[in-house]
Write a protein that holds these residues in place. Structure first.
Motif, PDB file in Angstrom:
ATOM      1  N   ASP A  50      14.874 -16.153  39.991  1.00 37.22           N
ATOM      2  CA  ASP A  50      13.665 -15.942  40.779  1.00 37.22           C
ATOM      3  C   ASP A  50      12.436 -15.783  39.891  1.00 37.22           C
ATOM      4  O   ASP A  50      12.511 -15.891  38.657  1.00 37.22           O
ATOM      5  CB  ASP A  50      13.834 -14.743  41.719  1.00 37.22           C
ATOM      6  N   SER A  51      11.282 -15.530  40.506  1.00 37.35           N
ATOM      7  CA  SER A  51      10.019 -15.463  39.771  1.00 37.35           C
ATOM      8  C   SER A  51       9.963 -14.292  38.798  1.00 37.35           C
ATOM      9  O   SER A  51       9.142 -14.292  37.872  1.00 37.35           O
ATOM     10  CB  SER A  51       8.850 -15.369  40.761  1.00 37.35           C
ATOM     11  N   ASN A  52      10.812 -13.280  38.979  1.00 35.78           N
ATOM     12  CA  ASN A  52      10.861 -12.137  38.070  1.00 35.78           C
ATOM     13  C   ASN A  52      11.834 -12.348  36.916  1.00 35.78           C
ATOM     14  O   ASN A  52      11.981 -11.480  36.061  1.00 35.78           O
ATOM     15  CB  ASN A  52      11.252 -10.866  38.837  1.00 35.78           C
ATOM     16  N   GLY A  53      12.519 -13.492  36.923  1.00 33.49           N
ATOM     17  CA  GLY A  53      13.496 -13.762  35.882  1.00 33.49           C
ATOM     18  C   GLY A  53      14.878 -13.219  36.184  1.00 33.49           C
ATOM     19  O   GLY A  53      15.794 -13.351  35.367  1.00 33.49           O
ATOM     20  N   ASP A  54      15.045 -12.609  37.359  1.00 36.93           N
ATOM     21  CA  ASP A  54      16.364 -12.096  37.761  1.00 36.93           C
ATOM     22  C   ASP A  54      17.273 -13.259  38.131  1.00 36.93           C
ATOM     23  O   ASP A  54      16.844 -14.218  38.779  1.00 36.93           O
ATOM     24  CB  ASP A  54      16.234 -11.134  38.944  1.00 36.93           C
ATOM     25  N   ILE A  55      18.541 -13.155  37.736  1.00 38.94           N
ATOM     26  CA  ILE A  55      19.492 -14.248  37.930  1.00 38.94           C
ATOM     27  C   ILE A  55      20.688 -13.796  38.749  1.00 38.94           C
ATOM     28  O   ILE A  55      21.263 -12.729  38.501  1.00 38.94           O
ATOM     29  CB  ILE A  55      19.975 -14.800  36.570  1.00 38.94           C
ATOM     30  N   ARG A  56      21.045 -14.591  39.728  1.00 41.21           N
ATOM     31  CA  ARG A  56      22.287 -14.402  40.486  1.00 41.21           C
ATOM     32  C   ARG A  56      23.197 -15.586  40.189  1.00 41.21           C
ATOM     33  O   ARG A  56      22.740 -16.726  40.170  1.00 41.21           O
ATOM     34  CB  ARG A  56      22.019 -14.339  41.990  1.00 41.21           C
ATOM     35  N   VAL A  75      32.319 -29.888  47.613  1.00 41.13           N
ATOM     36  CA  VAL A  75      31.955 -28.707  46.831  1.00 41.13           C
ATOM     37  C   VAL A  75      32.554 -27.486  47.510  1.00 41.13           C
ATOM     38  O   VAL A  75      32.325 -27.264  48.706  1.00 41.13           O
ATOM     39  CB  VAL A  75      30.422 -28.557  46.732  1.00 41.13           C
ATOM     40  N   ARG A  76      33.316 -26.681  46.751  1.00 42.43           N
ATOM     41  CA  ARG A  76      33.944 -25.465  47.297  1.00 42.43           C
ATOM     42  C   ARG A  76      33.566 -24.277  46.413  1.00 42.43           C
ATOM     43  O   ARG A  76      33.863 -24.243  45.232  1.00 42.43           O
ATOM     44  CB  ARG A  76      35.464 -25.652  47.362  1.00 42.43           C
ATOM     45  N   PHE A  77      32.892 -23.271  47.016  1.00 42.16           N
ATOM     46  CA  PHE A  77      32.487 -22.065  46.288  1.00 42.16           C
ATOM     47  C   PHE A  77      33.636 -21.074  46.180  1.00 42.16           C
ATOM     48  O   PHE A  77      34.454 -20.942  47.101  1.00 42.16           O
ATOM     49  CB  PHE A  77      31.297 -21.401  46.981  1.00 42.16           C
ATOM     50  N   HIS A  78      33.661 -20.366  45.029  1.00 39.03           N
ATOM     51  CA  HIS A  78      34.676 -19.353  44.783  1.00 39.03           C
ATOM     52  C   HIS A  78      34.094 -17.946  44.667  1.00 39.03           C
ATOM     53  O   HIS A  78      34.690 -16.976  45.143  1.00 39.03           O
ATOM     54  CB  HIS A  78      35.440 -19.658  43.486  1.00 39.03           C
ATOM     55  N   LYS A  79      32.969 -17.841  43.987  1.00 39.52           N
ATOM     56  CA  LYS A  79      32.356 -16.539  43.707  1.00 39.52           C
ATOM     57  C   LYS A  79      30.851 -16.629  43.944  1.00 39.52           C
ATOM     58  O   LYS A  79      30.264 -17.706  43.794  1.00 39.52           O
ATOM     59  CB  LYS A  79      32.602 -16.138  42.235  1.00 39.52           C
ATOM     60  N   PRO A  80      30.226 -15.464  44.291  1.00 39.00           N
ATOM     61  CA  PRO A  80      30.802 -14.166  44.660  1.00 39.00           C
ATOM     62  C   PRO A  80      31.379 -14.196  46.074  1.00 39.00           C
ATOM     63  O   PRO A  80      31.413 -15.254  46.711  1.00 39.00           O
ATOM     64  CB  PRO A  80      29.613 -13.221  44.540  1.00 39.00           C
ATOM     65  N   ASN A 219       8.135 -21.028  42.453  1.00 41.98           N
ATOM     66  CA  ASN A 219       8.359 -20.372  41.157  1.00 41.98           C
ATOM     67  C   ASN A 219       9.798 -19.851  41.076  1.00 41.98           C
ATOM     68  O   ASN A 219      10.062 -18.704  40.732  1.00 41.98           O
ATOM     69  CB  ASN A 219       7.363 -19.226  40.943  1.00 41.98           C
ATOM     70  N   HIS A 220      10.713 -20.727  41.403  1.00 43.83           N
ATOM     71  CA  HIS A 220      12.142 -20.397  41.469  1.00 43.83           C
ATOM     72  C   HIS A 220      12.901 -21.558  40.840  1.00 43.83           C
ATOM     73  O   HIS A 220      12.417 -22.685  40.827  1.00 43.83           O
ATOM     74  CB  HIS A 220      12.555 -20.213  42.933  1.00 43.83           C
ATOM     75  N   SER A 221      14.059 -21.291  40.278  1.00 43.88           N
ATOM     76  CA  SER A 221      14.826 -22.389  39.685  1.00 43.88           C
ATOM     77  C   SER A 221      16.315 -22.198  39.910  1.00 43.88           C
ATOM     78  O   SER A 221      16.794 -21.071  40.119  1.00 43.88           O
ATOM     79  CB  SER A 221      14.537 -22.515  38.187  1.00 43.88           C
ATOM     80  N   THR A 222      17.022 -23.299  39.864  1.00 42.41           N
ATOM     81  CA  THR A 222      18.478 -23.308  39.972  1.00 42.41           C
ATOM     82  C   THR A 222      19.035 -24.042  38.764  1.00 42.41           C
ATOM     83  O   THR A 222      18.641 -25.174  38.483  1.00 42.41           O
ATOM     84  CB  THR A 222      18.935 -24.005  41.264  1.00 42.41           C
ATOM     85  N   ILE A 223      19.940 -23.385  38.064  1.00 43.27           N
ATOM     86  CA  ILE A 223      20.545 -23.959  36.860  1.00 43.27           C
ATOM     87  C   ILE A 223      22.032 -24.177  37.112  1.00 43.27           C
ATOM     88  O   ILE A 223      22.735 -23.254  37.555  1.00 43.27           O
ATOM     89  CB  ILE A 223      20.351 -23.031  35.647  1.00 43.27           C
ATOM     90  N   LEU A 224      22.505 -25.380  36.846  1.00 40.98           N
ATOM     91  CA  LEU A 224      23.924 -25.692  36.963  1.00 40.98           C
ATOM     92  C   LEU A 224      24.495 -25.901  35.565  1.00 40.98           C
ATOM     93  O   LEU A 224      23.951 -26.685  34.783  1.00 40.98           O
ATOM     94  CB  LEU A 224      24.144 -26.955  37.801  1.00 40.98           C
ATOM     95  N   GLU A 225      25.570 -25.195  35.257  1.00 39.81           N
ATOM     96  CA  GLU A 225      26.248 -25.346  33.972  1.00 39.81           C
ATOM     97  C   GLU A 225      27.667 -25.835  34.225  1.00 39.81           C
ATOM     98  O   GLU A 225      28.471 -25.129  34.856  1.00 39.81           O
ATOM     99  CB  GLU A 225      26.263 -24.017  33.211  1.00 39.81           C
ATOM    100  N   ILE A 226      27.958 -27.041  33.762  1.00 35.41           N
ATOM    101  CA  ILE A 226      29.293 -27.617  33.952  1.00 35.41           C
ATOM    102  C   ILE A 226      30.198 -27.104  32.838  1.00 35.41           C
ATOM    103  O   ILE A 226      29.962 -27.366  31.658  1.00 35.41           O
ATOM    104  CB  ILE A 226      29.224 -29.152  33.943  1.00 35.41           C
ATOM    105  N   LYS A 227      31.221 -26.365  33.207  1.00 37.27           N
ATOM    106  CA  LYS A 227      32.072 -25.698  32.225  1.00 37.27           C
ATOM    107  C   LYS A 227      33.356 -26.462  31.923  1.00 37.27           C
ATOM    108  O   LYS A 227      33.895 -26.377  30.829  1.00 37.27           O
ATOM    109  CB  LYS A 227      32.432 -24.289  32.726  1.00 37.27           C
ATOM    110  N   LYS A 228      33.846 -27.194  32.897  1.00 38.99           N
ATOM    111  CA  LYS A 228      35.130 -27.884  32.714  1.00 38.99           C
ATOM    112  C   LYS A 228      35.152 -29.125  33.578  1.00 38.99           C
ATOM    113  O   LYS A 228      34.677 -29.105  34.718  1.00 38.99           O
ATOM    114  CB  LYS A 228      36.286 -26.945  33.102  1.00 38.99           C
ATOM    115  N   VAL A 229      35.687 -30.218  33.038  1.00 38.76           N
ATOM    116  CA  VAL A 229      35.772 -31.467  33.792  1.00 38.76           C
ATOM    117  C   VAL A 229      37.149 -32.085  33.596  1.00 38.76           C
ATOM    118  O   VAL A 229      37.641 -32.169  32.472  1.00 38.76           O
ATOM    119  CB  VAL A 229      34.694 -32.485  33.336  1.00 38.76           C
TER     120      VAL A 229
END
Length: 253
Positions: A50-56, A75-80, A219-229
């Motif tokens: 978010d705009s404050n730099g807080d990350i979920r 796409v299937r979510f696991h967490k949280p 002023n918001h962003s979404t980051i995707l990190e691919i960990k395993k393929v």
């Protein structure tokens, strides 16, 4: 007259060089370059900043399958826990389904609803196809720039209910990977930028493992990190059945 004829010849040669490849052919080449597998499974960490730099953080699996000219995606979510088992199924740009376990209901995402935010992220439902190197829907694609290292393609969506007036894609010639995608509204204002970086080789498949989508309006962003393929996992077309996405455990067969 000879000088004029020579000038016209040069112009024709330069024109033929400039239009040696079209924007649509560039996008087709992107798809072809990365369609050298039948099935794929990726483990992805989603970070909402978010705009404050807080990350979920959220975690999901993405499954892909090529079936003829179509790309099927799940796409299937696991967490949280609040997003666990939320599932998005994309069969085509006109067939997108969302399963919400809290309501025990599967709904079809169509029309203007495709402009809605995907699980609170900065991705719209109709943006998801870009994660697997495809531009879907009805559109025009124009090659507006070419250098030694990249193509720049302008995509103009035809759908009246699409929030984007145009999309500018920068594609690296090496491995035909997206480098940057800019999204403009119908007033030609830049509203979002998607950057692709941290390329890695997964058994001969070159992928960008970090995708950051910056929402300039919020002023918001979404980051995707691919960990395993994993490639060529043992799933069939039945795995992408609408009735399957509501099951608590997704089985390959």
């Amino acid at each position: 007259m000879k000088r004029k004829a020579l000038l016209m010849t040069v112009v024709l040669i330069l024109t033929s060089f400039v239009f040696a490849i079209t924007g649509q052919e560039v996008l087709d080449n992107v798809k072809d370059e990365h369609d050298n597998f039948k099935t794929e499974k990726s483990l992805v960490i989603m970070k909402l900043k978010d705009s404050n730099g807080d990350i979920r953080e959220r975690e999901f699996d993405m499954y892909l399958m090529h079936s003829g000219d179509d790309s099927l995606a799940l796409v299937r979510f696991h967490k949280p826990s609040e997003v666990k088992n939320i599932t998005l199924l994309t069969l085509s740009d006109d067939e997108i389904y969302l399963y919400m376990p809290a309501y025990r209901k599967t709904k079809r995402i169509s029309g203007g609803a495709k402009n809605g935010k995907f699980v609170g992220s900065d991705f719209k439902y109709n943006d998801i196809s870009l994660l697997y190197n495809e531009q879907t829907g009805d559109y025009d694609a124009n090659l507006i720039k070419e250098t030694d290292k990249e193509y720049v393609v302008e995509v103009i969506p035809h759908e009246k209910d699409n929030d984007y007036g145009r999309i500018i894609m920068t594609i690296k010639k090496e491995h035909m990977l997206f480098e940057k995608i800019e999204f403009y509204n119908h007033e030609n204002k830049l509203i979002k930028i998607m950057n692709f970086k941290d390329e890695k080789d997964f058994d001969g498949h070159i992928l960008a493992t970090t995708i950051e989508l910056n929402n300039l309006e919020e002023n918001h962003s979404t980051i995707l990190e691919i960990k395993k393929v994993e490639f060529d996992i043992p799933i069939t077309k039945k795995f992408f059945d609408i009735g399957n996405i509501s099951k608590p455990v997704l089985k390959y067969k």
